[in-house]
Design a protein around this motif. Sequence first.
Motif, PDB file in Angstrom:
ATOM      1  N   PHE A 231     -15.025  -7.394  -0.628  1.00 43.03           N
ATOM      2  CA  PHE A 231     -14.424  -8.079   0.514  1.00 43.03           C
ATOM      3  C   PHE A 231     -12.913  -7.866   0.553  1.00 43.03           C
ATOM      4  O   PHE A 231     -12.311  -7.823   1.631  1.00 43.03           O
ATOM      5  CB  PHE A 231     -14.746  -9.574   0.495  1.00 43.03           C
ATOM      6  CG  PHE A 231     -14.446 -10.240   1.810  1.00 43.03           C
ATOM      7  CD1 PHE A 231     -15.239 -10.000   2.927  1.00 43.03           C
ATOM      8  CD2 PHE A 231     -13.360 -11.082   1.946  1.00 43.03           C
ATOM      9  CE1 PHE A 231     -14.958 -10.587   4.148  1.00 43.03           C
ATOM     10  CE2 PHE A 231     -13.071 -11.681   3.176  1.00 43.03           C
ATOM     11  CZ  PHE A 231     -13.871 -11.431   4.272  1.00 43.03           C
ATOM     12  N   LYS A 232     -12.307  -7.731  -0.608  1.00 44.08           N
ATOM     13  CA  LYS A 232     -10.879  -7.409  -0.655  1.00 44.08           C
ATOM     14  C   LYS A 232     -10.636  -6.039  -0.026  1.00 44.08           C
ATOM     15  O   LYS A 232      -9.668  -5.843   0.728  1.00 44.08           O
ATOM     16  CB  LYS A 232     -10.386  -7.415  -2.101  1.00 44.08           C
ATOM     17  CG  LYS A 232      -8.898  -7.109  -2.243  1.00 44.08           C
ATOM     18  CD  LYS A 232      -8.474  -7.079  -3.711  1.00 44.08           C
ATOM     19  CE  LYS A 232      -6.989  -6.742  -3.836  1.00 44.08           C
ATOM     20  NZ  LYS A 232      -6.572  -6.612  -5.254  1.00 44.08           N
ATOM     21  N   ILE A 233     -11.526  -5.095  -0.300  1.00 38.77           N
ATOM     22  CA  ILE A 233     -11.409  -3.760   0.287  1.00 38.77           C
ATOM     23  C   ILE A 233     -11.599  -3.835   1.796  1.00 38.77           C
ATOM     24  O   ILE A 233     -10.900  -3.161   2.565  1.00 38.77           O
ATOM     25  CB  ILE A 233     -12.431  -2.799  -0.357  1.00 38.77           C
ATOM     26  CG1 ILE A 233     -12.122  -2.612  -1.839  1.00 38.77           C
ATOM     27  CG2 ILE A 233     -12.435  -1.453   0.356  1.00 38.77           C
ATOM     28  CD1 ILE A 233     -13.172  -1.819  -2.600  1.00 38.77           C
ATOM     29  N   VAL A 234     -12.557  -4.645   2.248  1.00 42.39           N
ATOM     30  CA  VAL A 234     -12.764  -4.840   3.689  1.00 42.39           C
ATOM     31  C   VAL A 234     -11.494  -5.363   4.340  1.00 42.39           C
ATOM     32  O   VAL A 234     -11.024  -4.836   5.360  1.00 42.39           O
ATOM     33  CB  VAL A 234     -13.936  -5.823   3.945  1.00 42.39           C
ATOM     34  CG1 VAL A 234     -13.970  -6.241   5.416  1.00 42.39           C
ATOM     35  CG2 VAL A 234     -15.259  -5.189   3.561  1.00 42.39           C
ATOM     36  N   ARG A 235     -10.923  -6.395   3.757  1.00 42.27           N
ATOM     37  CA  ARG A 235      -9.760  -7.056   4.329  1.00 42.27           C
ATOM     38  C   ARG A 235      -8.523  -6.159   4.331  1.00 42.27           C
ATOM     39  O   ARG A 235      -7.778  -6.100   5.307  1.00 42.27           O
ATOM     40  CB  ARG A 235      -9.468  -8.343   3.552  1.00 42.27           C
ATOM     41  CG  ARG A 235      -8.402  -9.224   4.181  1.00 42.27           C
ATOM     42  CD  ARG A 235      -8.238 -10.544   3.432  1.00 42.27           C
ATOM     43  NE  ARG A 235      -7.802 -10.331   2.052  1.00 42.27           N
ATOM     44  CZ  ARG A 235      -8.560 -10.558   0.982  1.00 42.27           C
ATOM     45  NH1 ARG A 235      -9.811 -10.993   1.127  1.00 42.27           N
ATOM     46  NH2 ARG A 235      -8.088 -10.361  -0.237  1.00 42.27           N
ATOM     47  N   GLU A 236      -8.317  -5.417   3.231  1.00 45.85           N
ATOM     48  CA  GLU A 236      -7.090  -4.629   3.091  1.00 45.85           C
ATOM     49  C   GLU A 236      -7.213  -3.213   3.642  1.00 45.85           C
ATOM     50  O   GLU A 236      -6.211  -2.630   4.063  1.00 45.85           O
ATOM     51  CB  GLU A 236      -6.695  -4.559   1.611  1.00 45.85           C
ATOM     52  CG  GLU A 236      -6.307  -5.896   1.012  1.00 45.85           C
ATOM     53  CD  GLU A 236      -5.903  -5.784  -0.453  1.00 45.85           C
ATOM     54  OE1 GLU A 236      -5.869  -4.635  -0.977  1.00 45.85           O
ATOM     55  OE2 GLU A 236      -5.632  -6.822  -1.068  1.00 45.85           O
ATOM     56  N   SER A 237      -8.408  -2.653   3.634  1.00 51.39           N
ATOM     57  CA  SER A 237      -8.569  -1.236   3.980  1.00 51.39           C
ATOM     58  C   SER A 237      -9.429  -0.993   5.214  1.00 51.39           C
ATOM     59  O   SER A 237      -8.989  -0.367   6.183  1.00 51.39           O
ATOM     60  CB  SER A 237      -9.160  -0.476   2.783  1.00 51.39           C
ATOM     61  OG  SER A 237      -8.341  -0.612   1.642  1.00 51.39           O
ATOM     62  N   LEU A 238     -10.670  -1.492   5.181  1.00 54.46           N
ATOM     63  CA  LEU A 238     -11.606  -1.188   6.261  1.00 54.46           C
ATOM     64  C   LEU A 238     -11.241  -1.880   7.566  1.00 54.46           C
ATOM     65  O   LEU A 238     -11.194  -1.243   8.623  1.00 54.46           O
ATOM     66  CB  LEU A 238     -13.032  -1.574   5.858  1.00 54.46           C
ATOM     67  CG  LEU A 238     -14.091  -1.457   6.961  1.00 54.46           C
ATOM     68  CD1 LEU A 238     -14.212  -0.023   7.451  1.00 54.46           C
ATOM     69  CD2 LEU A 238     -15.435  -1.969   6.459  1.00 54.46           C
ATOM     70  N   LEU A 239     -10.993  -3.185   7.514  1.00 59.87           N
ATOM     71  CA  LEU A 239     -10.811  -3.946   8.744  1.00 59.87           C
ATOM     72  C   LEU A 239      -9.607  -3.485   9.568  1.00 59.87           C
ATOM     73  O   LEU A 239      -9.754  -3.216  10.766  1.00 59.87           O
ATOM     74  CB  LEU A 239     -10.705  -5.438   8.419  1.00 59.87           C
ATOM     75  CG  LEU A 239     -10.897  -6.403   9.590  1.00 59.87           C
ATOM     76  CD1 LEU A 239     -12.237  -6.161  10.281  1.00 59.87           C
ATOM     77  CD2 LEU A 239     -10.810  -7.847   9.109  1.00 59.87           C
ATOM     78  N   PRO A 240      -8.428  -3.341   8.997  1.00 59.70           N
ATOM     79  CA  PRO A 240      -7.290  -2.907   9.831  1.00 59.70           C
ATOM     80  C   PRO A 240      -7.504  -1.541  10.482  1.00 59.70           C
ATOM     81  O   PRO A 240      -7.355  -1.385  11.696  1.00 59.70           O
ATOM     82  CB  PRO A 240      -6.118  -2.879   8.841  1.00 59.70           C
ATOM     83  CG  PRO A 240      -6.516  -3.793   7.745  1.00 59.70           C
ATOM     84  CD  PRO A 240      -8.003  -3.651   7.623  1.00 59.70           C
ATOM     85  N   MET A 241      -7.865  -0.545   9.682  1.00 62.13           N
ATOM     86  CA  MET A 241      -8.025   0.806  10.229  1.00 62.13           C
ATOM     87  C   MET A 241      -9.263   0.917  11.106  1.00 62.13           C
ATOM     88  O   MET A 241      -9.273   1.635  12.117  1.00 62.13           O
ATOM     89  CB  MET A 241      -8.087   1.824   9.087  1.00 62.13           C
ATOM     90  CG  MET A 241      -6.777   1.992   8.339  1.00 62.13           C
ATOM     91  SD  MET A 241      -5.395   2.432   9.428  1.00 62.13           S
ATOM     92  CE  MET A 241      -5.943   4.029  10.026  1.00 62.13           C
ATOM     93  N   GLY A 242     -10.325   0.193  10.724  1.00 65.45           N
ATOM     94  CA  GLY A 242     -11.544   0.220  11.529  1.00 65.45           C
ATOM     95  C   GLY A 242     -11.322  -0.383  12.900  1.00 65.45           C
ATOM     96  O   GLY A 242     -11.775   0.158  13.920  1.00 65.45           O
TER      97      GLY A 242
END
Length: 386
Positions: A231-242
């Motif tokens: 979820f940390k990866i989602v919040r920091e990496s996936l969500l913004p760029m996605g």
Amino acid sequence: MKTQELQQSLSDILEKVDDVVVDYLIPNAKKWDTERAFPRENLAALGEEGLLGLMIPKELGGMGGTPRIYKEVVVKLAQACASTALVYVQHTSAASIMLYGKQQPYISEQLGLMAQGKRLATIALSEAGSGCYFFLPVSQAEKIDKNFRLNTNKTMVTSAGEADIYVTNSKATFAKNSMQSNFYVIPKEHPGITLGGIWEGMGLRGNQSAPMTIDCQLDEEMLIGKEGEGFKIVRESLLPMGQIGISALNIGIAKAIYEESVSYVKKRFYAHINTNLSNFQSIQQIVGEMKIICDQAEKALDTVVLKLEQNQLDMVSTLEIKVMACQAAMQLADLGLKVCGGYAYSAHSPIERYIRDSKAGSVMGPTPEVLKELIGKIVLDVPTQL
């Protein structure tokens, strides 16, 4: 990067994109849509220009692009062929997740191959039990010594069977909830990947979405980061760029509808009253509204991009930009039909494809309705349970 250097870099990259768009995307867009065929030639051309490594750091062989450049690239691709743009966005989303583990030798090696245009990546995340919260897995990994055993059914994977790398996820072996999750990098040739039937959508027909079963053992080196950091990866990496990618995709579709509508209106002539369609006040008002909607959505996205580049991006802005972009695309579709009439309804016109493509944003998770609910909870300080 200094402003002058950034502008030069953006200009150089967009010139490469324009060449690919003119030589490949525009001539073949109707073919990919009609035949529901994967746009391999388009992706190969993007790879040859180094654009599959746009957001990969230069030290790994990529272009080291900025979110601003990424947004501009996706808008241009989507205006020409939204299916290609979606494949590209999912590739970049996969890369953004992998960059969290860029210090890991195996992950770094795969990112290098992607930067060279030798590997196309995608994300394989959604499960039937997670619905539109595609980043929250239901399946759970088992630990076997230092490795992992994964058995999961992914419901809708863009570039299924076509991508060379699949970034997938599961609950961590010790997880009590879906937020305690893992991300993995799985190459296409790894045993245990099985495709289901192709999902034939109304729009974005060339993206080759399909269900996928992943039943295999994964080496420890395939884990991105540490166990439970999903979820940390989602919040920091996936969500913004996605969110930026999908928003740019929808704005590109909206702009395509707008430009085709303007072109049609300027050319449409009524001989019996000796006047052009552009002289009708009602049409002028609708075209003006279309222009305003496109500009508002794009300026809002530009603001989000700037916030991300300045490390000031907040969760509400991250969530609401996709809502704005999807609404803009759907509003432009309705207005385009009003302005262009039967021309827009005909499969012989490109605007008919744009209109079908515009509807995809309303069903792509997280959907606009879910995002509105999440935004409301944040604003009202209501706890969110995922």
